[in-house]
Scaffold this active site. Structure first.
Site, PDB file in Angstrom:
ATOM      1  N   SER A 134       0.794  -1.234   0.000  1.00 45.25           N
ATOM      2  CA  SER A 134       0.000   0.000   0.000  1.00 45.25           C
ATOM      3  C   SER A 134       0.821   1.275   0.000  1.00 45.25           C
ATOM      4  O   SER A 134       0.252   2.363  -0.104  1.00 45.25           O
ATOM      5  CB  SER A 134      -0.953   0.011   1.197  1.00 45.25           C
ATOM      6  OG  SER A 134      -2.055  -0.828   0.958  1.00 45.25           O
ATOM      7  N   LYS A 137       0.147   3.698  -2.761  1.00 42.74           N
ATOM      8  CA  LYS A 137      -0.946   4.671  -2.680  1.00 42.74           C
ATOM      9  C   LYS A 137      -0.416   6.100  -2.637  1.00 42.74           C
ATOM     10  O   LYS A 137      -1.153   7.055  -2.925  1.00 42.74           O
ATOM     11  CB  LYS A 137      -1.816   4.388  -1.458  1.00 42.74           C
ATOM     12  CG  LYS A 137      -2.685   3.122  -1.573  1.00 42.74           C
ATOM     13  CD  LYS A 137      -3.582   2.970  -0.355  1.00 42.74           C
ATOM     14  CE  LYS A 137      -4.624   1.859  -0.529  1.00 42.74           C
ATOM     15  NZ  LYS A 137      -4.137   0.539  -0.155  1.00 42.74           N
ATOM     16  N   SER A 189      -5.572   3.449   4.617  1.00 36.85           N
ATOM     17  CA  SER A 189      -5.192   2.510   3.564  1.00 36.85           C
ATOM     18  C   SER A 189      -6.386   1.819   2.925  1.00 36.85           C
ATOM     19  O   SER A 189      -6.351   0.629   2.605  1.00 36.85           O
ATOM     20  CB  SER A 189      -4.216   1.455   4.110  1.00 36.85           C
ATOM     21  OG  SER A 189      -3.396   0.946   3.076  1.00 36.85           O
TER      22      SER A 189
END
Length: 427
Positions: A134, A137, A189
């Site tokens: 993640s 991101k 997240s």
């Protein structure tokens, strides 16, 4: 003893006898203690450059391509290495006069760099290729911030709610601003938030292409996103060096700098899900920032966590001390012997102790690499969150401020004249 329950009394007597028998027999049955079943911790050795071209082999089927598709070839390895000669090294890369790196760092690859100057202060396998989870991101957030209006309201879908992995809690029929989606993306997240943003950017394939275009423009050439959220997919790749580059670029966006250091926000609820018989309204709720460095490290600027089975623990964050701002990145870490944020804290302490100008490499110059944001890092904005969406950008904001200042002066003068007239009449 409860004599009114004879069976319980019998059981108690038998239990006592068993304990006594065990105590008597124990010395005769004593055996040497079994050896420990856990392997002692050791920091992964990367000097063989095993990840020079691609990440380690996956442990599950997450990177199996769809029928009719194939796994992309590994990305070319730039020569010379991006960032300087020492960035081609695969082991621990330290300044000549620096002391040993902190103990108990389980991250297989890491980088500590100066956010303002781009100087790499220390690293381990900086261009080794691993999976971002993640932390990618950060790249999605940068693309979204430069493309979407923050106050646009979108409606949650079943596809958002059903997305795989970590979800913040978007529901079908819920109404969310892009500001809330981006906060949910970087604070909690949310893969559902990533899906909702990606849909506005043209869908996952288009969004991934935009993310990869931006990475290439920044000379983050170890990076290839396969999914917007960081879920593993065919060809997914990044490096500790690249994650520092991507975080540095994201920090040129004032809203990104604001969102990653926000501790908690109220998040909207959603109406009854028609797919669920008898479902009722889902009220709003509070979401918190999942980056523990933010709460436990003095000067923390915020950051992004990540985890998948193949990527393991990943982490990127920034901190400020004495007017100096650093970024730290961790890839393929474990939660033992220290949690990722604690490993990051030790590496930040180490980086702050390295003298300016004594580094081992450089991050690419953002302006020369084609960044639209330039190398100037942003602080969280103090202005109203909606002002970024004024047509005309900063010029429009300046004209608006000038108008309100002039109007304020006019109002004050008018009140003074009126007050003077009242006083004269009273005389």
């Amino acid at each position: 003893m409860n004599t009114r329950d004879p069976w319980r009394a019998v059981a108690a007597v038998l239990a006592t006898a068993a304990v006594l028998a065990g105590a008597v027999a124990a010395p005769a049955l004593a055996q040497p203690a079994p050896p420990p079943t856990t392997t002692p911790f050791s920091t992964p050795d990367t000097r063989d450059c095993a990840q020079r071209t691609k990440p380690p082999a996956p442990i599950d089927a997450s990177e199996v391509p769809e029928p009719g598709e194939r796994t992309p070839d590994p990305l070319p390895v730039p020569s010379p290495a991006i960032g300087g000669k020492r960035m081609a090294e695969c082991g621990v890369v330290l300044p000549d006069s620096a002391g040993p790196v902190p103990a108990d760092i389980s991250a297989t690859a890491w980088v500590v760099a100066d956010l303002d100057t781009g100087e790499v202060l220390a690293a381990k396998d900086p261009h080794g290729r691993y999976r971002p989870a993640s932390t990618i991101k950060v790249l999605l957030a940068t693309v979204a911030l430069r493309t979407l209006k923050l106050d646009t309201v979108v409606t949650g879908t079943a596809a958002d709610a059903d997305v795989e992995g970590t979800r913040v809690g978007i529901g079908p029929g819920g109404r969310y601003t892009n500001r809330q989606l981006l906060q949910a993306l970087v604070m909690a997240s949310g893969n559902d938030a990533a899906h909702a943003l990606s849909a506005q950017l043209g869908g996952d394939p288009v969004t991934v292409a935009k993310m990869n275009d931006l990475a290439r423009s920044l000379r983050a050439l170890d990076t290839r996103a396969a999914t917007p959220s960081g879920l593993d997919g065919p060809g997914m790749s990044t490096s500790a060096y690249d994650m520092a580059v991507l975080f540095r670029e994201a920090m040129t966006e004032p809203r990104f700098a604001e969102f990653i250091r926000t501790e908690q926000i109220d998040f909207p609820g959603f109406p009854p899900d028609p797919r669920i018989p008898g479902d009722t309204d889902h009220p709003g709720f509070v979401i918190g920032n999942d980056n523990h460095l933010l709460y436990n490290y003095e000067g923390a600027l915020g950051g992004k966590t990540g985890f998948t089975d193949d990527a393991r623990q990943t982490f990127v964050a920034g901190a400020e001390r004495g007017g100096r701002r650093l970024v730290v990145t961790l890839l393929k870490a474990d939660v033992l012997p220290l949690r990722p944020w604690e490993q990051a804290a030790r590496l930040l302490d180490y980086g702050f102790a390295v003298q300016r100008g004594g580094g081992v490499g450089m991050l690419p110059d953002a302006a020369a690499a084609g960044s639209s944001g330039g190398p100037t890092l942003a602080a969280p904005p103090a202005a109203d969150p909606g002002d970024r969406d004024l047509p005309g950008g900063s010029d429009a904001r300046d004209r608006a401020r000038l108008f309100f200042v002039a109007a304020g002066v006019f109002v004050v003068l008018a009140l003074l004249v009126a007050a003077r007239g009242v006083n004269r009449r009273r005389r």
